[in-house]
Scaffold this motif. Structure first.
Motif, PDB file in Angstrom:
ATOM      1  N   GLN A 181       0.824  -1.207   0.000  1.00 12.08           N
ATOM      2  CA  GLN A 181       0.000   0.000   0.000  1.00 12.08           C
ATOM      3  C   GLN A 181       0.856   1.254   0.000  1.00 12.08           C
ATOM      4  O   GLN A 181       0.511   2.241  -0.649  1.00 12.08           O
ATOM      5  CB  GLN A 181      -0.947  -0.002   1.199  1.00 12.08           C
ATOM      6  N   SER A 224       0.550   3.814  -3.218  1.00  9.31           N
ATOM      7  CA  SER A 224      -0.036   5.134  -2.963  1.00  9.31           C
ATOM      8  C   SER A 224       0.953   6.278  -3.159  1.00  9.31           C
ATOM      9  O   SER A 224       0.550   7.375  -3.540  1.00  9.31           O
ATOM     10  CB  SER A 224      -0.619   5.193  -1.552  1.00  9.31           C
ATOM     11  N   THR A 225       2.243   6.038  -2.933  1.00  7.03           N
ATOM     12  CA  THR A 225       3.203   7.142  -3.041  1.00  7.03           C
ATOM     13  C   THR A 225       3.978   7.171  -4.348  1.00  7.03           C
ATOM     14  O   THR A 225       4.441   8.234  -4.759  1.00  7.03           O
ATOM     15  CB  THR A 225       4.223   7.111  -1.881  1.00  7.03           C
ATOM     16  N   ARG A 285       3.365   7.267  -7.474  1.00 10.06           N
ATOM     17  CA  ARG A 285       2.535   7.613  -8.627  1.00 10.06           C
ATOM     18  C   ARG A 285       2.514   9.124  -8.754  1.00 10.06           C
ATOM     19  O   ARG A 285       2.532   9.824  -7.745  1.00 10.06           O
ATOM     20  CB  ARG A 285       1.132   7.044  -8.498  1.00 10.06           C
ATOM     21  N   GLY A 311      -3.013  -0.274  -9.254  1.00 12.71           N
ATOM     22  CA  GLY A 311      -4.070   0.710  -9.086  1.00 12.71           C
ATOM     23  C   GLY A 311      -4.582   1.117 -10.453  1.00 12.71           C
ATOM     24  O   GLY A 311      -4.137   0.611 -11.485  1.00 12.71           O
TER      25      GLY A 311
END
Length: 164
Positions: free
Chosen positions: A111, A115-116, A118, A145
């Motif tokens: 995660q 989440s970071t 991108r 994602g």
């Protein structure tokens, strides 16, 4: 396991119309990508191709050799290079950072990276989007994602099928 997956991935990407980026590339998109990506940290392989309305770049990295938090910094750097490449090819450039792990990836680590690592500009007209996906070869699983505008023939489902 890694060599087998990379071999299948190489064949698939070549069939999809991408070319491996290296100094001896004859494909104009691969040559432009080589020039734009000069100086980026080491990636196991980089592929580039002009598919339909945009240029796709796939940078394959080893998760065993790079800290998870470092992929966010690499995504920022790839975004800068994608903007530069966008000017060279006069079109949109999308970059997929594909991280390969030989081990299972914990939920927390996964995660954090997804989440970071991108970069998407706030303007729909901005160029140079970067997304990171994770392939755990031991599970086998691909964690991805959303990547708006990414071609269907290079979708997470297609890359996930290569793991089987």
């Amino acid at each position: 396991m890694r060599a087998e997956y990379l071999s299948r991935l190489e064949r698939y990407l070549a069939e999809a119309g991408l070319s491996r980026v290296h100094a001896d590339s004859v494909d104009p998109t691969a040559r432009a990508a080589l020039a734009a990506l000069a100086g980026v940290p080491h990636y196991e392989q980089i592929w580039a191709g002009d598919l339909r309305l945009s240029v796709q770049v796939i940078a394959i990295a080893s998760g065993e050799r790079v800290q998870g938090a470092d992929f966010a910094r690499r995504a920022q750097l790839l975004r800068q290079r994608a903007v530069s490449l966008s000017a060279r090819v006069a079109g949109e450039v999308q970059v997929l950072q594909l991280v390969l792990y030989d081990r299972p990836v914990s939920v927390h680590e996964r995660q954090g990276i997804l989440s970071t690592a991108r970069v998407a500009a706030w303007s729909p007209l901005a160029r140079g989007r970067v997304v990171t996906w994770i392939a755990s070869l031991s599970e086998p699983a691909l964690y991805a994602g959303k990547f708006r505008g990414w071609p269907d023939e290079l979708s997470a489902d297609q890359l996930r099928a290569l793991l089987a």
